[in-house]
Scaffold this motif. Structure first.
Motif, PDB file in Angstrom:
ATOM      1  N   UNK B 452       0.917  -1.138  -0.023  1.00 43.84           N
ATOM      2  CA  UNK B 452       0.043   0.048   0.055  1.00 43.84           C
ATOM      3  C   UNK B 452       1.051   1.500  -0.090  1.00 43.84           C
ATOM      4  N   UNK B 453       2.038   1.263   0.651  1.00 42.89           N
ATOM      5  CA  UNK B 453       2.964   2.198   0.596  1.00 42.89           C
ATOM      6  C   UNK B 453       3.526   2.534  -0.679  1.00 42.89           C
ATOM      7  N   UNK B 454       3.911   1.328  -1.280  1.00 37.66           N
ATOM      8  CA  UNK B 454       4.383   1.634  -2.694  1.00 37.66           C
ATOM      9  C   UNK B 454       3.455   2.029  -3.740  1.00 37.66           C
ATOM     10  N   UNK B 455       2.454   1.361  -3.351  1.00 34.20           N
ATOM     11  CA  UNK B 455       1.047   1.868  -4.385  1.00 34.20           C
ATOM     12  C   UNK B 455       0.881   3.126  -4.337  1.00 34.20           C
ATOM     13  N   UNK B 478      12.535  -1.915  -3.412  1.00 33.54           N
ATOM     14  CA  UNK B 478      13.586  -2.171  -2.032  1.00 33.54           C
ATOM     15  C   UNK B 478      13.868  -0.813  -1.601  1.00 33.54           C
ATOM     16  N   UNK B 479      14.526   0.031  -2.605  1.00 34.48           N
ATOM     17  CA  UNK B 479      15.113   1.448  -2.186  1.00 34.48           C
ATOM     18  C   UNK B 479      14.125   2.084  -1.411  1.00 34.48           C
ATOM     19  N   UNK B 480      12.883   1.976  -1.934  1.00 37.01           N
ATOM     20  CA  UNK B 480      11.735   2.830  -1.400  1.00 37.01           C
ATOM     21  C   UNK B 480      11.620   2.460   0.035  1.00 37.01           C
ATOM     22  N   UNK B 481      11.385   1.182   0.266  1.00 36.59           N
ATOM     23  CA  UNK B 481      11.056   0.529   1.478  1.00 36.59           C
ATOM     24  C   UNK B 481      12.286   0.749   2.474  1.00 36.59           C
ATOM     25  N   UNK B 484      12.288   4.403   3.648  1.00 38.40           N
ATOM     26  CA  UNK B 484      10.888   4.677   4.386  1.00 38.40           C
ATOM     27  C   UNK B 484      11.291   4.052   5.806  1.00 38.40           C
ATOM     28  N   UNK B 485      11.855   2.894   5.926  1.00 44.49           N
ATOM     29  CA  UNK B 485      12.225   2.242   7.108  1.00 44.49           C
ATOM     30  C   UNK B 485      13.407   3.211   8.019  1.00 44.49           C
TER      31      UNK B 485
END
Lengths: 205, 488
Positions: B452-455, B478-481, B484-485
């Protein structure tokens, strides 16, 4: 009412699930993102320049994206406002076996898919009223069917793929009620339940 | 109701519709210990809705709103980028492996909704520099994790599509639509760049039989007819008449009418053209030579056997000069999947249940959608099949209970408890298998919340470019996650 408007309103109807969805991080992100834009009512939305570059059908996508803008209590009850008992247009819903399910009352302009959702009748709307599927197929009483405007090419293209098609079949999302449709029956088509694609017969391999 | 912990293998429409039906019919108050864990070999959910539906059909993707509602149920969990099976997935090397044995040890019930993920190839025209399966084209324009290379459209003037189903027509439409029309949709920038350089002038769509046997739907045909920059080669009237004794279905009648009317733009008045070549069956492809820059596709002429309604050769042949052949002949399930039946091209299943090799239904193991029935039907048929399978599962897990009404057939077939495929009647209530817990820890397994975050981010990036969405690849995601983390 255009399908895009209907769809926008329908997403408002779905807003009862907003509080649940807001627990999803992404939904709150999206809500945050869209909150910088003023909330539009359905008519303004249709006119807004932001949607001018979109095909009518695609507006429903954007309409869905804006659902988090519509959190006002007035809209939270959705597109279908129930009329005062005894004053609305009566529609009888029947199941595939012809058994009476429910008689409901509606306002002029309401569509059968929204009404089914409002009254917990098991009619699907996979594409949310954008004439891209045949899941809201209903069979109408012949005398009332004849009173409706002809289906569009788009609707006919979807009806081509509907299961249990009859001469008085329509997509529920495209049937908008008028006073002269009072007393209409909408029957859910057969073969919508307990049917395996292509009539899969039990055979051993 | 005893505890039921269902594993759903596959995260496409069939998987979601079965799950949605089960969760809505089994109210949390009536079935507090019911859990569904869904596994997808791709890192993003929704199967063909994300990686199959043509980008200019955004309204078809509205069903994901319902899938989102399903995923919000606290009894549901999604694990993406997980390949269930004992053979690693070579086409997508970054998938996390979960052996079937581990899955079975952690669940009371399993549903296979693994779809049909491979192209059916043409026996006489194998993939080559001049021939690609339709699936490669679809994977290219949807940026599928299998990372197919883009077609070099700069060098392609004539495309031959073999097969006339909706996938074939989708590809024709994407190749014939002006890129500025596609820009606002969910078409990756890299794909638009290739389309902007396209030299495609003509698309031929080949079918072994006639217009009355055509596999495409009227909607798809109408869309081709209405393209702004393309026109159809008119069909000869001899093809557009039906045998007088034949009763046409409504769809056949409307298809014929559309074909008779022809394209909105008159043939020849547009920069691009397309044609439907009925009664043609390809028999071979000769690569280009130094004297002939185009490949040569040999076609056998066919007619309909009046008895069997199958295409039979008339003995005549012709040839067609073409830059690229795209075979669009359907799909089959992955033969690596347990319970795959090579004679069927999908899993051995009937009426929602997996069938053992000896022909008996295996208790508590189910199949739905294309993996159970083969690759046919539109979203509506997948949904109906899924609801029927959900009813079968319900009839097993709530036998004779009141409050849950199903329309499943009352008499259940003979069923066996398989010793080879032993499920666990008392697994851990909440936890997925250990392999998944590890994958969640090291970030190789995605959750629905990740999605949902990627979406949201894909839509945000799209909005900045005046388009529906700009897709991420697995490495982008993966980079985005991880960014975010780091922020949280």
């Amino acid at each position: 009412m255009s399908s895009s408007t209907t769809s926008l309103l329908r997403t408002c109807l779905r807003s009862s699930s907003i509080s649940r969805q807001a627990t999803h991080g992404a939904s709150s992100l999206r809500a945050l993102h869209t909150s910088s834009r003023p909330a539009l009512n359905a008519a303004q939305w249709k006119r807004s320049s932001a949607s001018a570059w979109l095909q009518p059908r695609q507006q429903s996508i954007l309409a869905n994206r804006t659902r988090h803008m519509h959190t006002s209590p007035a809209l939270a009850h959705g597109s279908v406002t129930r009329p005062a008992p005894g004053t609305g247009i009566k529609v009888h819903f029947k199941d595939a076996k012809g058994e009476h399910l429910k008689t409901i009352e509606a306002n002029e302009g309401d569509d059968l898919l929204s009404l089914a959702h409002e009254h917990d009748i098991d009619l699907e709307g996979a594409c949310e009223g954008s004439i891209a599927c045949s899941t809201c197929h209903v069979i109408l009483s012949p005398s009332h069917y004849d009173l409706l405007p002809e289906p569009s090419d788009d609707e006919n293209d979807m009806l081509d793929m509907a299961f249990g098609l009859t001469d008085t079949s329509r997509l529920g999302c495209q049937v908008q009620l008028t006073r002269d449709l009072d007393g209409m029956t909408a029957t859910l088509p057969s073969a919508t339940r307990n049917m395996f694609v292509d009539g899969h017969k039990p055979t051993h391999h | 109701m005893p505890p039921v912990k269902l594993a759903v293998v596959g995260g496409g429409p069939s998987a979601f519709y079965v799950t949605s039906r089960l969760l809505s019919l089994l109210k949390p108050s009536e079935a507090p210990s019911f859990r569904v864990h869904m596994y997808d070999r791709l890192w993003a959910p929704h199967g063909l809705v994300r990686y199959g539906v043509a980008p200019d059909h955004p309204e078809v993707k509205n069903c994901t709103n319902k899938f989102d509602d399903t995923a919000n149920d606290p009894r549901f969990r999604f694990f993406g980028n997980v390949n269930v099976g004992d053979t690693p997935l070579t086409s997508i090397p970054h998938t996390h492996s979960l052996p079937l044995r581990s899955l079975l040890q952690n669940y009371t019930h399993v549903l296979f909704a693994t779809g049909c993920t491979l192209s059916t190839l043409h026996p006489a025209i194998p993939p080559s520099e001049y021939c690609v399966p339709a699936l490669s084209m679809v994977h290219w324009y949807t940026q599928h994790p299998s990372h197919v290379p883009p077609p070099d459209l700069r060098k392609i003037s004539h495309v031959s599509l073999i097969g006339n189903g909706n996938v074939s027509l989708d590809i024709a439409r994407i190749l014939l639509t002006p890129p500025h029309v596609l820009e606002k949709y969910d078409v990756p920038t890299s794909v638009l760049d290739v389309l902007r350089q396209s030299a495609v002038k003509h698309v031929s769509i080949m079918a072994r039989r006639g217009p009355l046997e055509a596999a495409f739907t009227t909607k798809e045909l109408r869309e081709l007819m209405n393209l702004p920059d393309a026109s159809m080669v008119p069909l000869s009237s001899s093809i557009l008449t039906s045998a007088p004794e034949m009763t046409m279905t409504r769809q056949q009648r409307r298809t014929l009418e559309l074909l008779q009317k022809g394209s909105k733009n008159a043939y020849g008045s547009t920069p691009k053209t397309w044609s439907l070549e009925f009664y043609r069956s390809p028999t071979g492809l000769t690569p280009p030579t130094s004297s002939s820059p185009l490949a040569q596709l040999t076609l056998a002429h066919t007619e309909l056997d009046p008895r069997t309604r199958r295409a039979i050769s008339t003995g005549e042949t012709s040839s067609l000069l073409t830059s690229l052949v795209i075979t669009s002949l359907g799909f089959h399930a992955d033969p690596q999947t347990t319970f795959y039946d090579p004679s069927l091209g999908h899993l051995r299943a009937l009426a929602g249940r997996i069938i053992s090799s000896s022909g008996t239904a295996i208790k508590n193991i189910y199949a739905s959608g294309w993996s159970a029935n083969g690759a046919k039907g539109v979203l509506a048929s997948t949904m109906m099949d899924a609801y029927a399978v959900a009813d079968i599962i319900l009839s097993d897990i709530t036998p004779g209970e009141k409050g849950v009404q199903t329309t499943a057939t009352s008499s259940n077939p003979d069923m066996i408890l398989s010793s080879e495929f032993q499920l666990n009647p008392n697994p851990h209530v909440e936890d997925p298998p250990l392999e998944i817990l590890e994958g969640l820890k090291n970030g190789t397994v995605t959750t629905y919340d990740d999605w949902k975050h990627i979406d949201a981010e894909e839509r945000r990036r799209g909005e900045a470019m005046d388009k529906e969405r700009e897709r991420m690849s697995w490495s982008d995601a993966r980079t985005f996650m991880s960014q975010r983390a780091a922020l949280h």
